[in-house]
Scaffold this active site. Structure first.
Site, PDB file in Angstrom:
ATOM      1  CD  GLU A  30       8.183   1.343   2.485  1.00 26.12           C
ATOM      2  OE1 GLU A  30       8.491   1.832   1.378  1.00 26.12           O
ATOM      3  OE2 GLU A  30       7.238   1.757   3.159  1.00 26.12           O
ATOM      4  CG  ASP A  84      -0.828   1.434   4.599  1.00 27.82           C
ATOM      5  OD1 ASP A  84      -0.070   1.831   3.695  1.00 27.82           O
ATOM      6  OD2 ASP A  84      -0.419   0.966   5.679  1.00 27.82           O
TER       7      ASP A  84
END
Lengths: 466, 280
Positions: free
Chosen positions: B60, B71
């Protein structure tokens, strides 16, 4: 149906405004957004909700806010009749309280006990901290590190109100990064937390809901101007960052085709430079903070830094309803530089005895330009969205009227007090050095400040420019 | 253009195939995340290759973005470094091509939506196919807002990974299952990316709910979709625990931290330790 909606612009209720708006958000937050949508729809249909909010506005906000004619200011605007909608007189000093009280009432319906918010200039943060205190909820406000420095007074206000202010040090350390941090907090704490988004941006239903809580500005003003002048204004003007005060005052006039609507974006150093926040003027469509709208971005879709002397307009995005109103030609969005805004700021101070927020000064500068274009027969309604108390230091410095020497002397005094506290009951050796260092630093600050004041005094003294 | 006749169209999901293979040979698949361009483009490519050489089944690759709301601090810091170093979207295709030339593992790009929109959704899909990429993970694009990307991935046969969260309704879980190809990204906990001591028990419940809403039982066939759990996983033991009920385990921040602290050799060592958790 389609002709119906085409003739009633006020009825647009998302999630899309034309090709703008929508909901581009992590799956983790979709349930919360759906819940807010559902509870908001319920509340809209419940007369007790409207009554509660109206009562708060009457007894706490200070609504209706008045309108004030500004004839001496109007002389600088081509002699046009200038009418100010005085959102600066609301409790907490700006229009932001309208939305915050509405969302706090909703948060209570949602069973949430913690409010979080992003803030740029601090006005929305102060309003949220105020509502949290009033409703007995806890409050965390995210503010870019750059903004905590230029709006230190509002940071103190939020803390006095019991809120925790978190200085955001990621990304560009301004309003857009404060939104990112608030979204991250919300993802992790959505079970007990409501995110009081402060402008008409973000994912559905925020652009619609925040607009609905602010549309009282235009509804009041439309009736007030009609009563005062017997006619609708020729133009309605407001500053546009995310665009909440602008949509609030525009909304009641959307279906009055003879009333021109103007939004003034922050052009910073000028739209020909890279230091501005003129999103509609210079940006292009993209997805930021959950909705599709105009934004400042590079070729790869990375958000660009924005700049404005006004922290509240220093945002690289804009609400989707504004993008739509621009695209269909119903409203016009024009840039105003820092210098133009500050000139209008000073004119209003010295002609009407009203210190505006620097954000609102962009609308005033727009009114000056527009008044000169439309002439003395025109009536222009201006959204005076906030007061300038928070901007006294910035403006004082800009115009060279801040007594820096006195500020430094007061800092020196404070340092001495702090140093005395430290020496009480502590070992002396290290403290003496510490004391001496503090004094030297304060002296230096004082010297620098005095010379700056001299420079500034030389540069000013030209009074109001026509 | 005619969708079915596009020469690059893939009838079989590369990611689904890799998950199936991992589930028949071992306990399940290990999926490793690293951002493109951190600490620089060349080293990010070497680090991704090292992941595959040390037991990672699917890569990924994160595209650095200015406003990464999903994030946590470790990944934010790394992607900001990459942006500060001048990351461009074209670097992502360069990286995919370079990695695919060296190791045989499917590569998903993890990207926020706006960069794809600005590049052009169809052009992005075509260039990803040309570079040898497998598909996209879209953290801020849900099925109900993703019609254009769904059409582009249908046309090209790219895999598309949508997210499922503990707060998702059954109706939304079914949307994610029906529209994902490769796997559904099971968000283990309410929060942003980052290592956590315990992987939330919510993940097990969520995988069960996905199975009740149409996700294939047991090892997914190549044409269907698996459930892979991410967010908070940082040790081989946690990988083993997750693979008891899920088809794959996704590790991000722990690998990024290893790369930041000790370079490619350290990230290889950490990957090998995580891969131990995939053994039966």
């Amino acid at each position: 149906m389609s002709t119906e909606s085409a003739t009633h612009l006020r009825d647009e209720s998302g999630p899309f405004f034309g090709e703008f708006g929508g909901r581009f958000m992590p799956e983790s937050l979709i349930a919360a957004l759906d819940e807010i949508s559902a509870v908001y729809e319920e509340a809209k249909a419940d007369p007790t909700f409207a009554a509660e909010l109206a009562e708060l506005h009457r007894t706490y906000t200070g609504r209706p806010s008045i309108i004030t004619e500004a004839p001496r200011f109007g002389e600088y605007a081509g002699g046009a009749r200038i009418i100010l909608k005085r959102e600066d007189l609301n409790h907490t000093g700006s229009h932001k309280i309208n939305n915050v009280l509405g969302q706090a009432l909703l948060a209570r319906r949602l069973g949430k006990t913690r409010l979080i918010a992003e803030t740029g200039a601090g006005q929305h943060g102060v309003a949220t901290a105020t509502a949290a205190a009033l409703f007995g909820m806890s409050c965390v406000v995210y503010m870019g590190e750059v903004d905590t420095e230029r709006q230190a007074l509002n940071v103190a206000r939020m803390r006095l109100l019991g809120a925790e202010v978190i200085s955001v040090t990621t990304g560009t350390r301004t309003l857009k990064d404060a939104l990112n941090e608030a979204f991250r907090d919300w993802v992790a704490n959505v079970s007990d937390t409501h995110y009081v988004l402060g402008t008409v941006a973000g994912p559905h239903p925020f652009p619609v809901m925040v607009r609905d809580f602010h549309k009282i500005i235009g509804e009041e003003a439309r009736a007030q101007v009609l009563e005062l002048t017997g006619a609708l204004p020729d133009a309605v003007v407001a500053c546009v960052g995310g665009g909440s005060n602008a949509i609030g005052i525009f909304h009641a006039f959307l279906d009055d085709p003879d009333v021109r609507l103007y939004g003034y974006e922050a052009a910073g150093d000028g739209v020909e430079t890279l230091r501005h926040a003129a999103t509609i003027t210079k940006g292009r469509p993209g997805v930021l903070h959950g909705s599709r709208s105009f934004m400042l971005q590079d070729a790869d879709g990375q958000t660009l830094d924005s700049h404005s002397i006004s922290a509240g307009l220093d945002y690289p995005g804009v609400g989707p309803e504004h993008a739509w109103l621009s695209s269909i030609g119903r409203a016009t969005y024009l840039p105003i530089t820092d210098a133009e805004a500050m000139n209008a700021f000073r004119i209003l101070c010295q002609t009407e005895g009203i210190i505006p927020a620097i954000e609102s000064a962009h609308a005033l500068a727009g009114a000056i330009e527009l008044g000169r274009e439309l002439g003395p027969d025109a009536t222009i309604l201006v959204s005076l969205s906030g007061r300038g108390d928070k901007d006294v230091e910035t403006a004082g410095r800009y115009f060279g009227v801040l007594d820096e020497a006195a500020l430094a002397a007061s800092a020196l005094e404070q340092n001495a007090l702090d140093a005395n506290e430290l020496t009480d009951g502590e070992a002396e050796a290290g403290e003496l050095d510490h004391d001496a260092a503090l004094t030297a630093a304060a002296r230096q600050a004082l010297d620098e400040a005095s010379s700056r004041v001299d420079d500034l005094s030389a540069a000013t003294g030209n009074g109001v420019e026509r | 253009m005619s969708a079915q006749s596009t020469p690059t169209f893939r009838a079989v999901s590369p990611v689904g195939t890799a998950i199936q293979r991992a589930n028949s040979a071992r306990k399940g698949a290990l999926i490793g995340y690293l951002p493109v361009g951190f600490p620089n483009l060349a080293e990010s490519i070497d680090a991704a290759v090292a992941l595959v050489e040390n037991g990672v089944d699917i890569l990924e690759l994160g595209l650095p973005y200015s406003d990464p709301v999903m994030d946590g601090p470790v990944i934010q810091k790394a992607t900001q470094t990459s942006l500060d170093n001048g990351f461009r979207l074209s670097d992502a295709f360069t990286a995919v091509e370079a990695i695919r030339a060296r190791v045989d593992a499917p590569i998903l790009l993890m990207t926020y939506y706006n960069p794809v929109v600005q590049y052009g959704i169809d052009r992005f899909a075509d260039d990803l196919v040309s570079a040898g990429g497998a598909g996209l993970i879209t953290p801020d694009l849900t099925v109900d807002s993703g019609a254009h990307w769904i059409a582009a991935s249908d046309r090209t046969g790219l895999d598309r990974v949508f997210l499922a969260a503990p707060t998702s309704t059954d109706e939304r879980l079914r949307l994610a299952v029906d529209n994902s190809r490769g796997f559904v990204y099971v968000v283990s906990t309410m929060g942003v990316t980052g290592a956590r001591g315990d992987v939330d028990a919510a993940a097990r419940t969520l995988v069960e709910r996905l199975r009740a809403n149409g996700l294939a039982e047991g090892s997914p066939a190549a044409s269907t979709t698996g459930a892979c759990v991410g967010i908070g996983i940082s040790t081989g033991d946690q990988v083993a625990e997750v693979l008891e009920y899920a088809d794959g385990a996704i590790v991000g921040s722990a690998l990024v931290r290893a790369l930041a602290d000790g370079g490619v050799s350290e990230v290889a060592r950490v990957a090998a330790g995580l891969a131990v958790g995939t053994a039966r």
